[in-house]
Design an enzyme around this catalytic site. Sequence first.
Site, PDB file in Angstrom:
ATOM      1  N   HIS A  67       0.822  -1.219   0.000  1.00 30.05           N
ATOM      2  CA  HIS A  67       0.000   0.000   0.000  1.00 30.05           C
ATOM      3  C   HIS A  67       0.854   1.266   0.000  1.00 30.05           C
ATOM      4  O   HIS A  67       2.061   1.243   0.248  1.00 30.05           O
ATOM      5  CB  HIS A  67      -0.933   0.009   1.216  1.00 30.05           C
ATOM      6  CG  HIS A  67      -0.205   0.070   2.527  1.00 30.05           C
ATOM      7  ND1 HIS A  67       0.351   1.231   3.029  1.00 30.05           N
ATOM      8  CD2 HIS A  67       0.065  -0.893   3.450  1.00 30.05           C
ATOM      9  CE1 HIS A  67       0.919   0.991   4.206  1.00 30.05           C
ATOM     10  NE2 HIS A  67       0.767  -0.301   4.478  1.00 30.05           N
ATOM     11  N   SER A 135       2.047   4.152  -5.192  1.00 35.89           N
ATOM     12  CA  SER A 135       2.577   5.378  -4.599  1.00 35.89           C
ATOM     13  C   SER A 135       3.841   5.077  -3.784  1.00 35.89           C
ATOM     14  O   SER A 135       4.811   4.533  -4.317  1.00 35.89           O
ATOM     15  CB  SER A 135       1.491   6.036  -3.742  1.00 35.89           C
ATOM     16  OG  SER A 135       1.851   7.357  -3.387  1.00 35.89           O
TER      17      SER A 135
END
Length: 312
Positions: A67, A135
């Site tokens: 994540h 990201s």
Amino acid sequence: MKPNQTLKLTILLVVFSILGCASSLHKTGISIERFRSDLESKSIVVDDLVWKYTEKPGNGETLLVVHGFGGDKDHWTRFSRHLPKNIRVIAPDLPGFGESSKPESIPYTQEAQAVRLQQFTEKLGLTEFHIAGNSMGGGISGIFAAKYPKLVKSLILFDNAGIKSPVPSEMQTIELTGKESPLLVKDTEDFDRLLKFTFVKPPYLPSFLKSYFAEKSVANREWNGQILKQIRKEGYVLESQLDKIQAPCLTIWGKEDKVIHYSVMDVLKKKLKTKLETVLLENIGHAPMIEDPELSAKLVQDWIINGTVNKN
């Protein structure tokens, strides 16, 4: 969904409606989302750090998903639902995020997290797998692939950090003026602003889940701010390690990403020495696997199974 799964889900929903209290609503809602994706919640201790993670069992290829900043393992829950059942998915909460340990005494740079992630995979007995990250998680995944090339079958990057974009993003432009990062949430109302900044079409969230995530973002504001400072100070560390990556790479980017501009893909094309495929998605923001989990999963599935993607 199989009949027994439907029955179990119905029971969960009944319990959910009976309980009805705020303290259990979000837990039940998240549990239902994980259940629908065949994800099991697990925990492991690595070097005195507790790692919480979810796992979708499968007897085929293994996919480790990482994540981004301020996120957690559930950023991959709906994405996992659309992958074939034989693909094993492991989604950890990185230390410092989600339900994993958050000691103040350790660094939270992308490079430090990549080293910890290797220790996590070793403890799980993973020896060869695909790794995907979004990201900050993309930056970590790229560094991981550079440091531990023998472990990585392929690298999948979603709007990854760690590389300076030739064209500044809207977030970079804001931060260059000295203003606070748009990724930090001031109050529960400000959470809507973050969703609009991150997504073109924010994913549907029931009101109780949206309130929970908003309150969580506000509560973690100071902590996340400290981690963000470490990452900013670290600089574009992945860019300096691109030539060490040996695994083939798939890069997926939302064209409307305001956080990191898609021109990063031009840098990857110039500096990566391995096979690279790029996909630029129209009307998608910073986290394609959340905004369009079905399409993202299809691209990743094609890549893992066929070594290429259908861009039509």
